[in-house]
Design a protein around this motif. Structure first.
Motif, mmCIF file in Angstrom:
data_model
loop_
_atom_site.group_PDB
_atom_site.id
_atom_site.type_symbol
_atom_site.label_atom_id
_atom_site.label_comp_id
_atom_site.label_asym_id
_atom_site.label_seq_id
_atom_site.Cartn_x
_atom_site.Cartn_y
_atom_site.Cartn_z
ATOM 1 N N GLU A 1 0.839 -1.194 0.000
ATOM 2 C CA GLU A 1 0.000 0.000 0.000
ATOM 3 C C GLU A 1 0.878 1.250 0.000
ATOM 4 N N GLY A 2 0.397 2.279 -0.657
ATOM 5 C CA GLY A 2 1.084 3.565 -0.635
ATOM 6 C C GLY A 2 2.184 3.724 -1.659
ATOM 7 N N LEU A 3 2.402 2.733 -2.510
ATOM 8 C CA LEU A 3 3.443 2.855 -3.526
ATOM 9 C C LEU A 3 2.995 3.659 -4.736
ATOM 10 N N MET A 4 1.705 3.814 -4.927
ATOM 11 C CA MET A 4 1.195 4.551 -6.075
ATOM 12 C C MET A 4 1.255 6.048 -5.798
ATOM 13 N N VAL A 5 1.939 6.791 -6.654
ATOM 14 C CA VAL A 5 2.062 8.234 -6.509
ATOM 15 C C VAL A 5 0.976 8.946 -7.316
ATOM 16 N N PHE A 6 0.656 8.399 -8.507
ATOM 17 C CA PHE A 6 -0.418 8.953 -9.323
ATOM 18 C C PHE A 6 -1.202 7.811 -9.943
#
Length: 112
Positions: A27-32
């Motif tokens: 979780e949280g690896l996606m920036v956009f």
């Protein structure tokens, strides 16, 4: 870099990308929102360049093999409980392969 080193880099990249593709995404690896599509394009662009630089055979066969490899990754992801197969990922793979083919073609024309 010699052809042998390109081949080693290509095979290594194939294995690393396959392993990373089957790992759970923290979780949280996606920036956009379209980050995964950009990652697919870049990964297959790099694979395409390495594959063509490896001179494994005819370029069309190499590019077709990379498309089949992308499809295999999507099928494998669909068999896990924590990843999913996504046709848009396969399309991003195809765009990366096409960009690599165009890049190599333009580069070859400029060096002749």
């Amino acid at each position: 870099m010699t052809t042998r080193l390109f081949r080693l880099a290509f095979v290594t990249a194939l294995v690393v990308i396959f392993v990373l593709s089957l790992m759970p995404v923290p979780e949280g690896l996606m920036v956009f929102s379209w980050q995964d599509k950009v990652e697919h394009v870049l990964a297959f662009f790099g694979l395409g360049l390495l594959g063509l630089a490896s001179r494994l055979g005819r370029p069309v066969v190499t590019m077709t093999g990379l498309l089949a490899y992308g499809g295999l990754i999507e099928l494998a992801q669909g068999m896990t409980s924590y990843r999913m197969a996504d046709p848009a990922d396969f399309l991003a793979d195809a765009i990366g392969v096409a960009l690599a083919a165009v890049t190599i073609r333009v580069w070859m024309q400029r060096t002749i």
